[in-house]
Design an enzyme around this catalytic site. Structure first.
Site, PDB file in Angstrom:
ATOM      1  N   HIS A   1       0.882  -1.148  -0.023  1.00 45.05           N
ATOM      2  CA  HIS A   1      -0.085   0.046   0.028  1.00 45.05           C
ATOM      3  C   HIS A   1       1.046   1.075   0.076  1.00 45.05           C
ATOM      4  O   HIS A   1       1.776   1.144   0.813  1.00 45.05           O
ATOM      5  CB  HIS A   1      -0.767   0.229   1.280  1.00 45.05           C
ATOM      6  CG  HIS A   1      -1.815  -1.025   1.388  1.00 45.05           C
ATOM      7  ND1 HIS A   1      -3.319  -0.813   0.715  1.00 45.05           N
ATOM      8  CD2 HIS A   1      -1.974  -2.165   1.991  1.00 45.05           C
ATOM      9  CE1 HIS A   1      -3.853  -1.966   0.838  1.00 45.05           C
ATOM     10  NE2 HIS A   1      -3.313  -2.824   1.440  1.00 45.05           N
TER      11      HIS A   1
ATOM     12  N   TYR B   1      -9.477   4.803   7.496  1.00 47.73           N
ATOM     13  CA  TYR B   1      -9.787   5.030   9.104  1.00 47.73           C
ATOM     14  C   TYR B   1     -10.763   6.230   9.025  1.00 47.73           C
ATOM     15  O   TYR B   1     -10.417   7.215   8.437  1.00 47.73           O
ATOM     16  CB  TYR B   1      -8.561   5.656   9.589  1.00 47.73           C
ATOM     17  CG  TYR B   1      -7.178   4.792   9.818  1.00 47.73           C
ATOM     18  CD1 TYR B   1      -6.573   4.461   8.865  1.00 47.73           C
ATOM     19  CD2 TYR B   1      -7.147   4.037  10.954  1.00 47.73           C
ATOM     20  CE1 TYR B   1      -5.588   3.347   8.707  1.00 47.73           C
ATOM     21  CE2 TYR B   1      -5.936   3.299  11.179  1.00 47.73           C
ATOM     22  CZ  TYR B   1      -5.005   2.716  10.145  1.00 47.73           C
ATOM     23  OH  TYR B   1      -4.019   1.826  10.180  1.00 47.73           O
TER      24      TYR B   1
ATOM     25  N   PRO C   1      -4.952  -0.817  18.423  1.00 45.96           N
ATOM     26  CA  PRO C   1      -4.476  -1.236  17.006  1.00 45.96           C
ATOM     27  C   PRO C   1      -4.481   0.140  16.031  1.00 45.96           C
ATOM     28  O   PRO C   1      -4.185  -0.132  14.841  1.00 45.96           O
ATOM     29  CB  PRO C   1      -5.379  -2.180  16.743  1.00 45.96           C
ATOM     30  CG  PRO C   1      -6.001  -2.675  18.038  1.00 45.96           C
ATOM     31  CD  PRO C   1      -5.939  -1.575  18.858  1.00 45.96           C
TER      32      PRO C   1
ATOM     33  N   LYS D   1       0.639  -0.859  15.011  1.00 44.77           N
ATOM     34  CA  LYS D   1       2.030  -1.042  15.662  1.00 44.77           C
ATOM     35  C   LYS D   1       2.225  -2.221  16.315  1.00 44.77           C
ATOM     36  O   LYS D   1       3.258  -2.613  16.710  1.00 44.77           O
ATOM     37  CB  LYS D   1       2.325   0.099  16.541  1.00 44.77           C
ATOM     38  CG  LYS D   1       2.479   1.609  15.668  1.00 44.77           C
ATOM     39  CD  LYS D   1       3.377   1.676  14.535  1.00 44.77           C
ATOM     40  CE  LYS D   1       3.222   2.761  13.885  1.00 44.77           C
ATOM     41  NZ  LYS D   1       4.225   2.884  12.643  1.00 44.77           N
TER      42      LYS D   1
ATOM     43  N   TYR E   1       3.465   6.533  10.770  1.00 40.25           N
ATOM     44  CA  TYR E   1       2.531   5.337  10.402  1.00 40.25           C
ATOM     45  C   TYR E   1       3.422   4.207   9.607  1.00 40.25           C
ATOM     46  O   TYR E   1       3.264   3.373  10.114  1.00 40.25           O
ATOM     47  CB  TYR E   1       1.486   5.878   9.346  1.00 40.25           C
ATOM     48  CG  TYR E   1       0.310   4.550   8.960  1.00 40.25           C
ATOM     49  CD1 TYR E   1       0.615   3.990   7.930  1.00 40.25           C
ATOM     50  CD2 TYR E   1      -0.709   4.681  10.081  1.00 40.25           C
ATOM     51  CE1 TYR E   1      -0.400   2.949   7.930  1.00 40.25           C
ATOM     52  CE2 TYR E   1      -1.499   3.455   9.757  1.00 40.25           C
ATOM     53  CZ  TYR E   1      -1.352   2.718   8.765  1.00 40.25           C
ATOM     54  OH  TYR E   1      -2.470   1.696   8.547  1.00 40.25           O
TER      55      TYR E   1
HETATM   56  P1  FAS Z   1       1.224 -12.755  21.257  1.00 43.10           P
HETATM   57  O1  FAS Z   1       0.458 -12.461  22.526  1.00 43.10           O
HETATM   58  O2  FAS Z   1       0.723 -13.004  19.993  1.00 43.10           O
HETATM   59  O3  FAS Z   1       2.006 -14.387  21.809  1.00 43.10           O
HETATM   60  C1  FAS Z   1       2.442 -14.562  22.842  1.00 43.10           C
HETATM   61  C2  FAS Z   1       2.409 -16.230  23.076  1.00 43.10           C
HETATM   62  O4  FAS Z   1       2.753 -16.602  24.369  1.00 43.10           O
HETATM   63  C3  FAS Z   1       0.926 -16.798  22.910  1.00 43.10           C
HETATM   64  O5  FAS Z   1       0.936 -17.855  21.835  1.00 43.10           O
HETATM   65  C4  FAS Z   1       0.719 -17.233  24.215  1.00 43.10           C
HETATM   66  O6  FAS Z   1      -0.158 -18.439  24.234  1.00 43.10           O
HETATM   67  C5  FAS Z   1       1.930 -17.733  24.866  1.00 43.10           C
HETATM   68  N1  FAS Z   1       1.842 -17.778  26.408  1.00 43.10           N
HETATM   69  C6  FAS Z   1       1.126 -16.789  27.054  1.00 43.10           C
HETATM   70  N2  FAS Z   1       1.427 -17.031  28.336  1.00 43.10           N
HETATM   71  C7  FAS Z   1       2.306 -18.007  28.306  1.00 43.10           C
HETATM   72  C8  FAS Z   1       2.871 -18.590  29.458  1.00 43.10           C
HETATM   73  N3  FAS Z   1       2.816 -18.878  30.779  1.00 43.10           N
HETATM   74  N4  FAS Z   1       3.928 -19.960  28.879  1.00 43.10           N
HETATM   75  C9  FAS Z   1       4.160 -19.991  27.891  1.00 43.10           C
HETATM   76  N5  FAS Z   1       3.410 -19.519  26.656  1.00 43.10           N
HETATM   77  C10 FAS Z   1       2.592 -18.393  27.072  1.00 43.10           C
HETATM   78  N6  FAS Z   1      -1.620  -5.679  16.393  1.00 43.10           N
HETATM   79  C11 FAS Z   1      -1.594  -4.883  15.194  1.00 43.10           C
HETATM   80  O7  FAS Z   1      -0.765  -4.440  14.834  1.00 43.10           O
HETATM   81  N7  FAS Z   1      -2.862  -4.673  14.631  1.00 43.10           N
HETATM   82  C12 FAS Z   1      -3.997  -5.297  14.962  1.00 43.10           C
HETATM   83  O8  FAS Z   1      -5.114  -5.362  14.485  1.00 43.10           O
HETATM   84  C13 FAS Z   1      -4.163  -5.998  16.223  1.00 43.10           C
HETATM   85  N8  FAS Z   1      -5.253  -6.686  16.699  1.00 43.10           N
HETATM   86  C14 FAS Z   1      -5.211  -7.631  17.656  1.00 43.10           C
HETATM   87  C15 FAS Z   1      -6.287  -8.230  18.385  1.00 43.10           C
HETATM   88  C16 FAS Z   1      -6.098  -8.747  19.565  1.00 43.10           C
HETATM   89  C17 FAS Z   1      -7.541  -9.458  20.040  1.00 43.10           C
HETATM   90  C18 FAS Z   1      -4.985  -8.991  20.338  1.00 43.10           C
HETATM   91  C19 FAS Z   1      -4.742  -9.842  21.402  1.00 43.10           C
HETATM   92  C20 FAS Z   1      -3.911  -8.159  19.660  1.00 43.10           C
HETATM   93  C21 FAS Z   1      -3.734  -7.454  18.427  1.00 43.10           C
HETATM   94  N9  FAS Z   1      -2.719  -7.152  17.947  1.00 43.10           N
HETATM   95  C22 FAS Z   1      -2.989  -6.253  16.849  1.00 43.10           C
HETATM   96  C23 FAS Z   1      -1.461  -6.994  18.581  1.00 43.10           C
HETATM   97  C24 FAS Z   1      -0.685  -8.307  18.429  1.00 43.10           C
HETATM   98  O9  FAS Z   1      -0.863  -8.482  16.793  1.00 43.10           O
HETATM   99  C25 FAS Z   1       0.501  -8.565  18.827  1.00 43.10           C
HETATM  100  O10 FAS Z   1       1.092  -7.083  18.758  1.00 43.10           O
HETATM  101  C26 FAS Z   1       1.153  -9.550  18.528  1.00 43.10           C
HETATM  102  O11 FAS Z   1       0.561 -10.796  18.545  1.00 43.10           O
HETATM  103  C27 FAS Z   1       2.556  -9.627  19.441  1.00 43.10           C
HETATM  104  O12 FAS Z   1       3.101 -10.872  19.287  1.00 43.10           O
HETATM  105  P2  FAS Z   1       3.814 -11.586  20.582  1.00 43.10           P
HETATM  106  O13 FAS Z   1       4.610 -10.433  21.141  1.00 43.10           O
HETATM  107  O14 FAS Z   1       4.419 -12.746  20.062  1.00 43.10           O
HETATM  108  O15 FAS Z   1       2.619 -11.927  21.464  1.00 43.10           O
HETATM  109  C1  PHB Z   2      -6.120  -4.977  10.324  1.00 43.07           C
HETATM  110  O1  PHB Z   2      -6.070  -5.195   8.917  1.00 43.07           O
HETATM  111  O2  PHB Z   2      -6.306  -5.877  11.233  1.00 43.07           O
HETATM  112  C2  PHB Z   2      -5.603  -3.639  10.789  1.00 43.07           C
HETATM  113  C3  PHB Z   2      -5.188  -2.658   9.907  1.00 43.07           C
HETATM  114  C4  PHB Z   2      -4.821  -1.421  10.418  1.00 43.07           C
HETATM  115  C5  PHB Z   2      -4.894  -1.192  11.893  1.00 43.07           C
HETATM  116  C6  PHB Z   2      -5.407  -2.058  12.594  1.00 43.07           C
HETATM  117  C7  PHB Z   2      -5.885  -3.502  12.084  1.00 43.07           C
HETATM  118  O3  PHB Z   2      -4.547   0.007  12.218  1.00 43.07           O
END
Ligand code: FAS
Ligand code: PHB
Length: 388
Positions: free
Chosen positions: A72, A200, A292, A296, A383
């Site tokens: 993009h 957005y 989100p 980031k 961004y």
């Molecule tokens: P994660 O949480 O992905 O991974 C951590 C891992 O550790 C998990 O698999 C978990 O099962 C494991 N774990 C936890 N406790 C443990 C323990 N005690 N022992 C062993 N393992 C354990 N970011 C964006 O940029 N855009 C978005 O739209 C966006 N939407 C999101 C929606 C949701 C519902 C959530 C929760 C997050 C969202 N995020 C988004 C942020 C997300 O993408 C995180 O930044 C990303 O998953 C970070 O990756 P990790 O640091 O690996 O953490």
């Molecule tokens: C997504 O595609 O899930 C998305 C894109 C942009 C954002 C957050 C989530 O700022």
């Protein structure tokens, strides 16, 4: 068991770290609480900063991303359900970004781990981290009822916001910065063609976002109350609200259809300092959380792990300086992204106590942005993300 780096958490941060360390000839074991399929089933982030694309490319992890990722060059921002601007981030900030879902990244990381026979342990219960203030830390976990011990040189805490690793740092030794937002995001996946550009939208009813996963998979969000449940949001209610909040010219292009996934996520800003405690190093959501709105979260996790893998490689080559500076290095980028995500959230969302003046001030901010190359350049460079 014995390894050089014990990695707690097998999400994007933990699995990417294991692969980057492998490429540096450093041995690691990843210990993940959930099953492999559970981790692969999560629907989360969708936008990669160009630096994240480059980290994955440099690590030879971009074969599918280079085919299926969608580059993009611009984003759109709308307000009042009628006005819209396009911000040419690639021209203003000198680099684009890419739509490529976190689910696909996780699939790619696990496939790459399989290819090098990486040691990923799933369904590890009750992980505990020990003796990180010594040069011989170790972790334990339960697997099929057996207690397993892993002796290591370093523990990487990649276990997300609700993980165990951050709790190892005593309250007296850490500072926590936190802001909770009084609303959530209702996210929907639909097998429909997405809008060509991320959009957005600010609206007096609340925020909306139009994104994508591929040319036949759309990702949409609307701001909702924290008290809402997905059961209260029928597909019809969701589409009606989305089409209301999105500027008319864009709404007329949206193809609606049945949702195949619907979930509500709370929004929070959080940073813990420091990111290291003895031989424990935190990376990703274990260390910080962003709303989100700035896209980031996943990108910060990738940046942290990039820095940590380089620091560990230097450490094993006899140079401790990068590892000693890991927390300060990672936090510089973390705070920049945390502030930008907070700014975008404050600009685009309807806050419960917000007055008509506040709504109008937000709209005036967007009108100024629409007319100012300087303001658009500032937003664009934040961004698409700082250089690593
Ligand atoms: P994660 O949480 O992905 O991974 C951590 C891992 O550790 C998990 O698999 C978990 O099962 C494991 N774990 C936890 N406790 C443990 C323990 N005690 N022992 C062993 N393992 C354990 N970011 C964006 O940029 N855009 C978005 O739209 C966006 N939407 C999101 C929606 C949701 C519902 C959530 C929760 C997050 C969202 N995020 C988004 C942020 C997300 O993408 C995180 O930044 C990303 O998953 C970070 O990756 P990790 O640091 O690996 O953490
Ligand atoms: C997504 O595609 O899930 C998305 C894109 C942009 C954002 C957050 C989530 O700022």
């Amino acid at each position: 068991m014995k390894t050089q780096v014990a990695i707690v958490g097998g999400g994007p941060a933990g699995s990417l770290l294991a692969l980057l360390l492998h490429q540096q000839g450093i041995d690691s074991i990843v210990v993940e609480r959930q099953s492999r399929n559970y981790v692969l089933g999560r629907i989360r982030a969708g936008v990669l900063e160009w630096t994240s694309v480059e980290v994955l490319r440099d690590a030879g992890l971009s074969d599918r991303l280079d085919i299926e990722g969608h580059v993009h060059n611009s984003i759109k921002m709308g307000w009042r359900g009628e006005s819209v601007m396009s911000i040419d981030v690639a021209r203003l900030a000198g680099k684009p970004m890419m739509s490529y879902g976190q689910t696909m990244i996780q699939e790619d990381l696990y496939a790459a781990g399989d290819a090098v026979d990486a040691n990923f342990i799933f369904e590890a219960d009750e992980v505990q981290i020990h003796d990180v203030r010594t040069d011989a830390p170790w972790i334990t976990f339960k697997s099929s009822g057996e207690t397993v011990r892993i002796d290591c040189d370093v523990v990487a805490g990649c276990d997300g916001f609700h993980g165990v690793s951050r709790t190892v740092i005593p309250d007296s030794a850490k500072t926590e910065y936190e802001k909770s937002y009084p609303f959530g995001w209702l996210g929907v996946l639909s097998e429909t063609p997405p809008l060509p550009t991320l959009l957005y939208a600010n609206h007096e009813n609340g925020f909306a976002l139009c994104s994508q996963r591929n040319e036949m998979l759309s990702r949409y969000y609307v701001q909702c109350s924290l008290e809402d449940t997905v059961e209260q949001w029928s597909d019809d209610r969701f589409w009606d609200e989305l089409l209301t909040r999105v500027p008319n010219s864009e709404a007329s292009q949206i193809v609606t259809g049945p949702s195949i996934e619907k979930s509500i996520a709370p929004l929070r800003s959080y940073v813990v300092e420091p990111l290291q405690w003895g031989r424990l190093f935190l990376a990703g959501d274990a260390a910080h959380i962003v709303p989100p709105t700035g896209a980031k979260g996943l990108n910060l996790a990738i940046a942290d792990v990039h820095y940590l893998s380089l620091a560990l490689a230097a450490h094993y080559q006899g140079d401790p300086k990068l590892l000693e500076a890991y927390s300060a290095t990672a936090l510089r980028r973390v705070w920049s992204s945390v502030r930008f995500s907070w700014y975008m959230t404050a600009l685009m969302h309807r806050f419960p106590e917000q007055t008509e003046f506040d709504q109008r001030a937000q709209e005036e901010d967007l009108i100024y942005l629409a007319g100012s190359t300087a303001a658009q350049t500032s937003l664009a460079e934040q961004y698409v993300g700082l250089d690593l």
